[in-house]
Design a protein around this motif. Structure first.
Motif, PDB file in Angstrom:
ATOM      1  N   UNK A  14     -82.807  -4.230   7.770  1.00 46.34           N
ATOM      2  CA  UNK A  14     -81.664  -3.570   8.419  1.00 46.34           C
ATOM      3  C   UNK A  14     -80.373  -4.364   8.227  1.00 46.34           C
ATOM      4  N   UNK A  15     -80.493  -5.689   8.198  1.00 44.06           N
ATOM      5  CA  UNK A  15     -79.306  -6.532   7.945  1.00 44.06           C
ATOM      6  C   UNK A  15     -79.610  -7.451   6.767  1.00 44.06           C
ATOM      7  N   UNK A  16     -79.532  -6.928   5.568  1.00 46.21           N
ATOM      8  CA  UNK A  16     -79.926  -7.706   4.387  1.00 46.21           C
ATOM      9  C   UNK A  16     -78.970  -8.856   4.108  1.00 46.21           C
ATOM     10  N   UNK A  17     -79.533  -9.973   3.696  1.00 45.86           N
ATOM     11  CA  UNK A  17     -78.750 -11.119   3.233  1.00 45.86           C
ATOM     12  C   UNK A  17     -78.753 -11.070   1.706  1.00 45.86           C
ATOM     13  N   UNK A  18     -77.579 -10.972   1.123  1.00 46.54           N
ATOM     14  CA  UNK A  18     -77.469 -10.852  -0.327  1.00 46.54           C
ATOM     15  C   UNK A  18     -77.345 -12.243  -0.944  1.00 46.54           C
ATOM     16  N   UNK A  25     -69.389 -13.516  -3.395  1.00 48.28           N
ATOM     17  CA  UNK A  25     -68.560 -14.073  -2.322  1.00 48.28           C
ATOM     18  C   UNK A  25     -67.215 -13.361  -2.203  1.00 48.28           C
ATOM     19  N   UNK A  26     -66.782 -12.650  -3.264  1.00 52.48           N
ATOM     20  CA  UNK A  26     -65.472 -11.993  -3.263  1.00 52.48           C
ATOM     21  C   UNK A  26     -65.569 -10.484  -3.090  1.00 52.48           C
ATOM     22  N   UNK A  27     -66.779  -9.953  -2.972  1.00 55.84           N
ATOM     23  CA  UNK A  27     -66.953  -8.505  -2.860  1.00 55.84           C
ATOM     24  C   UNK A  27     -66.678  -8.054  -1.421  1.00 55.84           C
ATOM     25  N   UNK A  28     -65.727  -7.139  -1.223  1.00 57.98           N
ATOM     26  CA  UNK A  28     -65.423  -6.646   0.130  1.00 57.98           C
ATOM     27  C   UNK A  28     -66.422  -5.572   0.545  1.00 57.98           C
ATOM     28  N   UNK A  29     -67.517  -5.988   1.167  1.00 59.00           N
ATOM     29  CA  UNK A  29     -68.600  -5.065   1.478  1.00 59.00           C
ATOM     30  C   UNK A  29     -68.650  -4.745   2.969  1.00 59.00           C
ATOM     31  N   UNK A  30     -68.827  -3.462   3.270  1.00 61.58           N
ATOM     32  CA  UNK A  30     -69.044  -3.051   4.651  1.00 61.58           C
ATOM     33  C   UNK A  30     -70.518  -3.223   4.984  1.00 61.58           C
ATOM     34  N   UNK A  31     -70.851  -2.997   6.266  1.00 64.18           N
ATOM     35  CA  UNK A  31     -72.245  -3.120   6.660  1.00 64.18           C
ATOM     36  C   UNK A  31     -73.132  -2.111   5.952  1.00 64.18           C
ATOM     37  N   UNK A  32     -72.633  -0.870   5.816  1.00 70.13           N
ATOM     38  CA  UNK A  32     -73.411   0.150   5.126  1.00 70.13           C
ATOM     39  C   UNK A  32     -73.579  -0.155   3.649  1.00 70.13           C
ATOM     40  N   UNK A  33     -72.537  -0.705   3.024  1.00 69.62           N
ATOM     41  CA  UNK A  33     -72.632  -1.053   1.605  1.00 69.62           C
ATOM     42  C   UNK A  33     -73.620  -2.193   1.382  1.00 69.62           C
ATOM     43  N   UNK A  77     -69.723   2.834  -5.505  1.00 71.43           N
ATOM     44  CA  UNK A  77     -68.763   1.872  -4.956  1.00 71.43           C
ATOM     45  C   UNK A  77     -68.791   0.546  -5.710  1.00 71.43           C
ATOM     46  N   UNK A  78     -69.936   0.208  -6.334  1.00 72.23           N
ATOM     47  CA  UNK A  78     -69.967  -1.014  -7.136  1.00 72.23           C
ATOM     48  C   UNK A  78     -69.121  -0.847  -8.381  1.00 72.23           C
ATOM     49  N   UNK A  79     -69.227   0.306  -9.061  1.00 70.62           N
ATOM     50  CA  UNK A  79     -68.440   0.535 -10.274  1.00 70.62           C
ATOM     51  C   UNK A  79     -66.953   0.657  -9.969  1.00 70.62           C
TER      52      UNK A  79
END
Length: 523
Positions: A374-378, A421-429, A408-410
């Motif tokens: 549910x809360x993945x660590x990338x 570290x520079x990717x602006x990711x939301x919780x859903x993303x 959204x990645x493309x």
């Protein structure tokens, strides 16, 4: 190898220190007799002694660095191998402190022990030399050594206690700080920064008290051993002068006797090594708690051939089926899914195609089970690395497309090469990328595959969640989905209903829906 060089340089330096007083004494007698020949030998010996001291300093630093690196490597491997069982036992800040500062201190034990043993050479040699020069002088040194040994023993005991308390308090502060950093957004929103700062630093006075105790013990021992050396010199000069007037000693003998007395009392300089050993001993205790933590034991069975039938106690989930796991909060859904992949100790018999999961090899189990949380660590350097973690040969774009993450990645300037570290990711993303990571582990032909989604769509919007559900339905292998959505449960082949940490029922959604208790789960 570096440790061997440290032994060589430390012991060679100690032997040279032992030889210098004799050579200097003989040189003094020769110069007084008009012979300056031994001066060159004396100068050469001093130069070699200085070189040994410099090389010992280098070897000391190199040995400590090597030992610390080895210790940290072993600790990190143990932490990652032991898994959640260890991370639940120790807070994150505590683990960071132990693998950082404590590993560094524990690693210094090797060079401290070598240095302490090397000090015994000039001490024993000085005692023997004084005995050969004049037994009366050796008795003076013995009395001094007894006083020094008592001071060092007291210092070691006091330092060990204070060092252990100091390190324990350091770990407590680090644990509180990591917790505060994890909740920084909540603290900022609540406006409780000052209160949280005070909470994190609450153990600081205790840390200061233990630190002062360390310094006080060091100061007392330093004063005690420091007073012994000048008193010993005075005593040797007095006894030696008396023997000189009797004609029992020469001027060179008296000079050598004073030098050997100081050299023999060099045990007082072991204060530094004793302090390091005390801190290293306390740190080693904390390090060993990590290194001795139990790790899961794996069997020797390969990946079994079969449809992927999963047995959970008395419940059997057919191979290739889709199972929804539902239940109220705290009913044990996450704990059950963790047991399947051995992320938590098994509390009920679990078997895959008739083979107990504990009988599988580590590689076989990891090949069988893929998780999405549910809360993945990338993890990784780029978004592509995050998706293909554990499956380096997989196509990140294909896996991301199945999870609804490709678009959204493309859209990012660097696409899949974007630095994580520079990717602006939301919780859903983030959750979609976690799903993509699970989808990137394709089932091998003829082998079962368990795909476990632990509430992994909770942050997705309804449209995306439906698309992921359609992908999941079309995915081969045995699939288990922890869900709170009625539609997901209805689309599953069967529902595993948990209540109070146990399996209450296993049946299709339409059958369970007649039970008011089951309907209340989705209320």
């Amino acid at each position: 190898m570096i440790r061997r060089w440290l032994v060589v340089f430390a012991f060679a330096g100690a032997v040279l220190q032992l030889a210098l007083p004799y050579v200097l004494g003989r040189t003094v007698d020769s110069v007084l007799a008009g012979d300056t020949g031994p001066l060159a030998l004396c100068a050469a010996l001093i130069a070699v002694a200085v070189a040994c001291d410099a090389l010992e300093t280098w070897a000391t630093g190199a040995t400590s660095a090597t030992e610390a690196a080895d210790l940290r490597g072993r600790m990190v491997r143990r932490i990652l191998w032991a898994g959640p069982a260890l991370t639940r036992r120790f807070p994150e800040g505590e683990l960071v402190t132990r693998t950082g500062i404590n590993a560094e201190e524990a690693a210094q034990a090797v060079q401290a022990r070598i240095g302490a043993v090397a000090l015994l050479i000039p001490t024993a040699g000085g005692l023997i030399a004084l005995t050969l020069i004049d037994p009366w002088l050796s008795l003076t040194l013995v009395a001094a050594l007894v006083l020094i040994a008592l001071a060092l023993k007291t210092f070691f005991r006091a330092s060990a206690v204070s060092a252990a308390a100091y390190q324990r308090t350091q770990g407590e502060i680090a644990g509180r700080l990591v917790d505060a950093l994890a909740g920084a957004r909540t603290i900022k929103a609540a406006g409780t920064g000052r209160a949280e700062t005070a909470r994190v630093l609450t153990p600081l006075p205790e840390l200061r008290r233990h630190g002062l105790a360390l310094w006080a013990a060091n100061a007392r021992a330093g004063v005690q051993t420091g007073l012994v050396v000048p008193l010993l010199e005075i005593a040797v000069l007095g006894v030696g002068g008396w023997r000189l007037t009797q004609g029992a000693l020469s001027v060179g003998d008296l000079y050598a006797a004073v030098r050997y007395a100081v050299l023999g009392a060099g045990l007082s300089t072991a204060l530094g090594q004793i302090g390091v050993l005390a801190r290293a001993r306390a740190a080693r205790t904390r390090v060993e708690e990590i290194l001795q933590a139990p790790c899961p034991a794996y069997g020797n069975s390969p990946v079994p051939d079969g449809p992927g039938e999963l047995r959970l106690g008395d419940v059997v989930l057919p191979g290739g089926s889709l199972t929804a796991i539902v239940g109220h909060s705290g009913s044990g859904k996450t704990h059950l899914t963790a047991q399947i992949g051995r992320l938590a100790p098994a509390e009920l018999p679990i078997a895959l195609d008739g083979i107990p999961i504990e009988a599988l090899t580590h590689d076989a189990l990891r090949a069988c089970v893929a998780y999405a949380f549910d809360r993945p660590v990338l993890l990784g350097d780029t978004l592509a690395d995050a998706v293909t973690l554990g499956a380096p040969g997989a196509d990140p774009a294909a896996a991301a497309a199945r999870a609804g993450a490709d678009a959204f990645v493309r859209a990012l300037p660097e696409g899949y090469a974007t630095a994580l570290a520079e990717a602006p990711l939301s919780g859903g993303e983030r959750q979609r990328l976690g799903l993509a990571r699970a989808f990137a582990h394709p089932a091998e032909p003829g082998r079962p595959r368990l795909l476990i989604l632990d509430d992994a769509t909770s942050s997705l919007d309804t449209v995306t969640a439906r698309r992921v559900g359609e992908t999941l339905t079309a995915t081969s292998g045995t699939r288990l989905v922890v869900t709170h959505r009625t539609a997901t449960a209805a689309a599953a082949d069967q529902v595993l209903w948990l209540d109070g940490g146990a399996i209450r029922a296993c049946a299709p959604h339409r059958v369970l829906w007649d039970d008011p208790g089951y309907r209340a789960v989705f209320a």
